[in-house]
Structure formats: C-alpha cells, structure tokens
Design a protein around this motif. Sequence first.
Motif, PDB file in Angstrom:
ATOM      1  N   MET A   1       0.845  -1.190   0.000  1.00 22.95           N
ATOM      2  CA  MET A   1       0.000   0.000   0.000  1.00 22.95           C
ATOM      3  C   MET A   1       0.884   1.244   0.000  1.00 22.95           C
ATOM      4  O   MET A   1       1.983   1.243   0.549  1.00 22.95           O
ATOM      5  N   ARG A   2       0.416   2.308  -0.612  1.00 22.41           N
ATOM      6  CA  ARG A   2       1.133   3.583  -0.615  1.00 22.41           C
ATOM      7  C   ARG A   2       0.902   4.253   0.749  1.00 22.41           C
ATOM      8  O   ARG A   2      -0.062   4.987   0.951  1.00 22.41           O
ATOM      9  N   VAL A   3       1.813   3.979   1.658  1.00 21.01           N
ATOM     10  CA  VAL A   3       1.606   4.274   3.075  1.00 21.01           C
ATOM     11  C   VAL A   3       1.382   5.756   3.346  1.00 21.01           C
ATOM     12  O   VAL A   3       0.373   6.149   3.943  1.00 21.01           O
ATOM     13  N   GLU A   4       2.330   6.598   2.949  1.00 19.39           N
ATOM     14  CA  GLU A   4       2.249   7.998   3.342  1.00 19.39           C
ATOM     15  C   GLU A   4       1.052   8.696   2.696  1.00 19.39           C
ATOM     16  O   GLU A   4       0.359   9.494   3.350  1.00 19.39           O
ATOM     17  N   ASP A   5       0.782   8.398   1.428  1.00 11.16           N
ATOM     18  CA  ASP A   5      -0.378   9.000   0.757  1.00 11.16           C
ATOM     19  C   ASP A   5      -1.669   8.629   1.472  1.00 11.16           C
ATOM     20  O   ASP A   5      -2.551   9.467   1.685  1.00 11.16           O
ATOM     21  N   CYS A   6      -1.772   7.362   1.835  1.00 11.17           N
ATOM     22  CA  CYS A   6      -2.982   6.885   2.505  1.00 11.17           C
ATOM     23  C   CYS A   6      -3.139   7.530   3.873  1.00 11.17           C
ATOM     24  O   CYS A   6      -4.221   8.020   4.232  1.00 11.17           O
ATOM     25  N   ASP A 205       0.150  -0.655   5.997  1.00 11.71           N
ATOM     26  CA  ASP A 205       1.458  -1.255   5.732  1.00 11.71           C
ATOM     27  C   ASP A 205       1.836  -1.136   4.257  1.00 11.71           C
ATOM     28  O   ASP A 205       0.982  -1.081   3.370  1.00 11.71           O
ATOM     29  N   TYR A 206       3.139  -1.134   4.021  1.00 11.20           N
ATOM     30  CA  TYR A 206       3.691  -0.919   2.687  1.00 11.20           C
ATOM     31  C   TYR A 206       3.656  -2.157   1.794  1.00 11.20           C
ATOM     32  O   TYR A 206       3.816  -2.056   0.580  1.00 11.20           O
ATOM     33  N   ALA A 207       3.472  -3.326   2.371  1.00  9.80           N
ATOM     34  CA  ALA A 207       3.512  -4.561   1.588  1.00  9.80           C
ATOM     35  C   ALA A 207       2.486  -4.530   0.455  1.00  9.80           C
ATOM     36  O   ALA A 207       1.373  -4.018   0.604  1.00  9.80           O
ATOM     37  N   TYR A 208       2.865  -5.102  -0.661  1.00  6.74           N
ATOM     38  CA  TYR A 208       2.045  -5.034  -1.877  1.00  6.74           C
ATOM     39  C   TYR A 208       0.638  -5.568  -1.650  1.00  6.74           C
ATOM     40  O   TYR A 208      -0.344  -4.971  -2.097  1.00  6.74           O
ATOM     41  N   SER A 232       4.281  -8.185   6.374  1.00  9.47           N
ATOM     42  CA  SER A 232       4.386  -6.735   6.549  1.00  9.47           C
ATOM     43  C   SER A 232       5.832  -6.263   6.404  1.00  9.47           C
ATOM     44  O   SER A 232       6.776  -6.986   6.735  1.00  9.47           O
ATOM     45  N   ILE A 233       5.997  -5.025   5.935  1.00  7.47           N
ATOM     46  CA  ILE A 233       7.321  -4.462   5.694  1.00  7.47           C
ATOM     47  C   ILE A 233       7.590  -3.291   6.634  1.00  7.47           C
ATOM     48  O   ILE A 233       8.519  -3.300   7.419  1.00  7.47           O
ATOM     49  N   GLY A 259      -1.599  -1.430  -3.287  1.00  7.75           N
ATOM     50  CA  GLY A 259      -0.427  -1.653  -4.134  1.00  7.75           C
ATOM     51  C   GLY A 259       0.813  -1.232  -3.370  1.00  7.75           C
ATOM     52  O   GLY A 259       0.749  -0.495  -2.388  1.00  7.75           O
ATOM     53  N   GLY A 260       1.977  -1.699  -3.798  1.00  6.58           N
ATOM     54  CA  GLY A 260       3.211  -1.379  -3.094  1.00  6.58           C
ATOM     55  C   GLY A 260       4.359  -2.170  -3.681  1.00  6.58           C
ATOM     56  O   GLY A 260       4.506  -2.267  -4.898  1.00  6.58           O
ATOM     57  N   ILE A 261       5.133  -2.812  -2.826  1.00  9.03           N
ATOM     58  CA  ILE A 261       6.300  -3.564  -3.264  1.00  9.03           C
ATOM     59  C   ILE A 261       6.198  -4.985  -2.723  1.00  9.03           C
ATOM     60  O   ILE A 261       5.725  -5.201  -1.618  1.00  9.03           O
TER      61      ILE A 261
END
Length: 275
Positions: A1-6, A205-208, A232-233, A259-261
């Motif tokens: 997930m796009r953490v900071e934007d969210c 979380d940043y994980a895809y 989780s990342i 989405g993410g990495i």
Amino acid sequence: MRVEDCCQSLLEENLPILDPKREGVCIDVGVGTFAFYCERFARLGFNTVAVEPLPVKKLQNLCRRYNIRLIKTCLSNRDGVQNLYMGKFLGLFNHNFNSLSPDWFGASADIKQVQSMTLASLLSRIEAQKITCIKLDVEGWESQIIEQFHELPCSLLPKVVMFEYGGGTSKINAKRGWSPKFLKATSDCLMTLKQCGYSLSVIIDYAYSSKETIFDLQSSHLDINDLIPNHSIYGNIISFKEWTDPEEKIAKLCSRYYGGISHRLVTAMFSRTLK
C-alpha cells in the motif's frame, strides 16, 4: 500500500472533523525529507509545529511559507544533548534513517550531537493547550516518546497519534526493524495508548498485498503477531482518542492506495544492502 499518501488522506479527512475550530496544535516529529505532514496540517488551517534536528532546505522553505514553527531538536526521553546516528540506505547517507538508536538497521557509525528534549519540555516550549495530532517517525525511538503520555494531563493527550513501525525487511525475518527489541517497542506503544484511552486504530502497511487493519485498542488483546501479519514491511499506526468512524468509510478511502512492493523484492533489496 502507498503508506504515506494513505495516511495523509486519512488525517486530512478526519482532523477537521475532530477539531473543527482548530483549537489544538498539530506536531510533526521526525519530518525527514519528503511526505511533509506538517505542510498538510498547516494547509488544513492548524497551528503546526515541525520537530526535526537536521532540517533540509525544502522543509525550512515550507516552514517559512506556511508559518510552521520549526524546532531544531530531537524529541527524546531526556533534555540536553544526544548522539544522532546518521542514516544510511543503499550505500548512501539518507537523513530519513537518522536514529537515536545505535542498533537501528538504517543507522551508521557516523554520529552528530544534536539538541534533545522530552515531550513535556516540547509542549511547555510551544505553550500547547490542546493537541489535535502528533505524528512520530523517529526510526525506532517511538516507544520512548509515547510512554511519556503517562506523564501528561488528560487535557494534553493528542486526539490522534500516528507512529511508524517495522522496516528493513519483512516481519517474518524477525530482523532490523522487526527484531524482538523493536517489535516489542511497537507493542509497548499500543499498550500505552490503550492505557491512555485510545480506541479506534488503523494499521497501514507498505507490503504489496496489504490492506488496512482496523481494530479497537480497548477490546484488543494486543497480540502484535495477530495484528501485523508476517508479510508486513513497514507502516504507520493511527490511533484515535474518543472517536469512532465507520469501518467501511475508512476502508473505502484506503482502497485508493492499494499496491506497493512485493515481499520477494524487499527481501532481495535489503539482503544486498543492509547486512
């Protein structure tokens, strides 16, 4: 997930509802070099304070433009001077990984001495009467700050707290930001917030493959392994005091940022650079 934007969208949506008259101050601790939460706070019309010991030029310009009070210090568990271990990522120095913890995964052996103050000292210095939001991104030192909430009068407890967790690899590897020490620190943050009366909480979380996790601190057993899955990342936890918001509303907003990495890419990247 796009953490900071969210997370910025969640705060932008809810802070004006929680404090429509803008009576409280918003504090951005550990501003870094991007995702300037202090700018968002100021543009929403809040009295805003940025706490950053080594502010980059862009931050200084933003503070002048939006009348943000910039305090060049670390927020810590003591007043005075502390060693700041300069951050390093992908072989290059990076201020976003600066930490007061010498064993933080992104910290290097390069040290700078910086001013430090406790939370109580900060609030006294800015003459805070109410706090709408405090955001903490201090590379492994979050629990040292949040535990000081116990010393604050109820009138100074923030309506919203956001703090960072994890980092450096996936949780399943139990290293770097997920080592037992730092994982326990994340759990300690949640326990302190529970004891201070915080309830509705959201994990981003940043994980895809990740989606938001919404839970109630007051009814949770706070098993960190249940709350945060192994893939989780890193991410942020946002906790609200005396506030509820329909879960479907939160989920709808968060869905814009899925989405993410991938876990495989993160593992490969950090195994090469942060051994």
